[in-house]
Motif scaffolding. Structure first.
Motif, PDB file in Angstrom:
ATOM      1  N   ALA A  43      -2.036   1.888   4.668  1.00 29.43           N
ATOM      2  CA  ALA A  43      -1.275   0.788   4.968  1.00 29.43           C
ATOM      3  C   ALA A  43      -0.517   1.229   6.351  1.00 29.43           C
ATOM      4  CB  ALA A  43       0.598   1.316   4.504  1.00 29.43           C
ATOM      5  N   ALA A  44      -1.077   2.632   7.536  1.00 30.71           N
ATOM      6  CA  ALA A  44      -0.327   2.637   8.430  1.00 30.71           C
ATOM      7  C   ALA A  44      -1.645   2.315   9.358  1.00 30.71           C
ATOM      8  CB  ALA A  44      -0.987   4.459   9.071  1.00 30.71           C
ATOM      9  N   LEU A  72       1.006  -1.211  -0.359  1.00 28.41           N
ATOM     10  CA  LEU A  72      -0.096  -0.337   0.069  1.00 28.41           C
ATOM     11  C   LEU A  72       0.822   1.315   0.396  1.00 28.41           C
ATOM     12  CD1 LEU A  72      -2.844  -1.523   2.492  1.00 28.41           C
ATOM     13  CD2 LEU A  72      -2.905  -0.594   0.251  1.00 28.41           C
ATOM     14  N   VAL A  73       1.875   1.061   0.811  1.00 27.24           N
ATOM     15  CA  VAL A  73       3.015   2.174   0.841  1.00 27.24           C
ATOM     16  C   VAL A  73       3.155   2.504  -1.001  1.00 27.24           C
ATOM     17  CG1 VAL A  73       4.908   2.515   1.397  1.00 27.24           C
ATOM     18  CG2 VAL A  73       3.930   2.171   3.291  1.00 27.24           C
ATOM     19  N   TYR A  74       3.870   1.273  -1.291  1.00 23.09           N
ATOM     20  CA  TYR A  74       3.816   1.659  -2.805  1.00 23.09           C
ATOM     21  C   TYR A  74       2.469   1.679  -4.142  1.00 23.09           C
ATOM     22  CZ  TYR A  74       4.255  -0.330  -7.841  1.00 23.09           C
ATOM     23  OH  TYR A  74       4.285   0.385  -9.479  1.00 23.09           O
ATOM     24  N   ALA A 109      -6.203  10.482  -3.845  1.00 19.66           N
ATOM     25  CA  ALA A 109      -5.517   8.617  -3.527  1.00 19.66           C
ATOM     26  C   ALA A 109      -5.221   7.768  -2.395  1.00 19.66           C
ATOM     27  CB  ALA A 109      -6.203   7.708  -4.874  1.00 19.66           C
ATOM     28  N   ALA A 110      -3.548   8.861  -3.305  1.00 15.90           N
ATOM     29  CA  ALA A 110      -2.420   8.768  -2.336  1.00 15.90           C
ATOM     30  C   ALA A 110      -2.482   8.600  -1.164  1.00 15.90           C
ATOM     31  CB  ALA A 110      -1.495   9.419  -3.247  1.00 15.90           C
ATOM     32  N   VAL A 111      -3.082   9.795  -0.752  1.00 17.27           N
ATOM     33  CA  VAL A 111      -3.499   9.609   0.860  1.00 17.27           C
ATOM     34  C   VAL A 111      -4.217   8.693   1.549  1.00 17.27           C
ATOM     35  CG1 VAL A 111      -4.371  11.551   2.625  1.00 17.27           C
ATOM     36  CG2 VAL A 111      -3.144  11.818   1.601  1.00 17.27           C
ATOM     37  N   VAL A 112      -5.310   8.264   0.596  1.00 19.60           N
ATOM     38  CA  VAL A 112      -6.207   6.984   1.134  1.00 19.60           C
ATOM     39  C   VAL A 112      -5.352   5.822   1.043  1.00 19.60           C
ATOM     40  CG1 VAL A 112      -8.099   5.358   0.806  1.00 19.60           C
ATOM     41  CG2 VAL A 112      -8.113   7.912   0.050  1.00 19.60           C
ATOM     42  N   PHE A 113      -4.522   5.846   0.161  1.00 21.21           N
ATOM     43  CA  PHE A 113      -3.611   4.370   0.490  1.00 21.21           C
ATOM     44  C   PHE A 113      -2.461   4.693   1.244  1.00 21.21           C
ATOM     45  CE2 PHE A 113      -4.357   4.471  -4.314  1.00 21.21           C
ATOM     46  CZ  PHE A 113      -5.308   3.311  -4.785  1.00 21.21           C
ATOM     47  N   GLY A 114      -1.928   5.254   1.874  1.00 22.78           N
ATOM     48  CA  GLY A 114      -1.185   5.648   2.790  1.00 22.78           C
ATOM     49  C   GLY A 114      -1.874   5.724   4.004  1.00 22.78           C
ATOM     50  N   GLY A 115      -2.693   5.980   4.126  1.00 19.01           N
ATOM     51  CA  GLY A 115      -3.575   5.744   5.565  1.00 19.01           C
ATOM     52  C   GLY A 115      -4.083   4.092   5.767  1.00 19.01           C
TER      53      GLY A 115
END
Length: 211
Positions: free
Chosen positions: A203-204, A83-85, A195-201
């Motif tokens: 992963a966290a 998800l970080v990727y 969308a990038a913030v969603v994916f990073g969230g």
């Protein structure tokens, strides 16, 4: 398994499916940038992951994880890194919209499908859900179906309910995005970064919840 038991399981599965979680957030994120088709393909990919979990649990993955807890940690690490990727690659894509003239989005539906399936398969909370939830609806004794058959049946019900809910969410989010979306690069850049913030969230969240 009797009909009343299956209906009770279906009702419980519906309640769990409509609660927003990582899978639903992933579908909404792709529907926002890929429209209705992106949302539907993401929903189908998530359902493929559910099939994988069902088969794995039905045929013994639960016993493996209980015997080797470190296997779950490995799944958590893989899921979070993936998800970080996604977050990094999506953020980089948003920069290209700033530098280049806007063009109609041509999202690879095959890539969306594969990412959705892998995201679901790499989510350790799905494994824990199967191990904790499905056994409550198993029956034993004379006349009961084999446990493996019961698990496969329950998995099929969960798949049908989850796919219906996820497809509805994908179509709704995609419809709204298509009606609001215009060709302006600033708006498209905002969608990509959201969308990038969603994916990073995601992963966290997976990393923290799996501790």
């Amino acid at each position: 398994m009797d009909t009343a038991l299956l209906m009770g399981f279906a009702a419980a599965a519906f309640v769990l499916s409509i609660v927003p979680g990582p899978d639903m957030m992933f579908i909404v994120a792709h529907a926002a940038t890929g429209g209705r088709r992106g949302g539907l393909v993401a929903a189908a990919g998530m359902s493929t992951g559910v099939v994988g979990h069902t088969l794995a649990v039905a045929f013994g993955l639960g016993a493996v994880i209980q015997a080797a807890p470190a296997a779950l940690d490995a799944v958590r690490v893989v899921g979070a890194l993936f998800l970080v990727y996604l977050a990094v690659s999506t953020w980089r894509a948003s920069r290209s919209h700033q530098e280049n003239p806007p063009e109609p989005r041509n999202q690879s539906l095959g890539r969306v499908y594969a990412m959705a399936a892998l995201t679901n398969l790499a989510n350790p909370k799905v494994v824990l859900f199967y191990l904790a939830f499905l056994p409550q609806f198993l029956t034993t004794g004379a006349g009961s179906w084999p446990v493996t058959v019961q698990l496969l049946t329950l998995g099929a019900v969960l798949l049908a309910v989850g796919l219906a809910v996820d497809a509805f969410v994908g179509v709704l989010a995609g419809t709204l995005s298509e009606r609001l979306l215009w060709r302006g690069s600033a708006f498209r850049r905002w969608l990509d970064r959201t969308a990038a913030v969603v994916f990073g969230g995601l992963a966290a969240r997976i990393a923290l919840d799996a501790r």
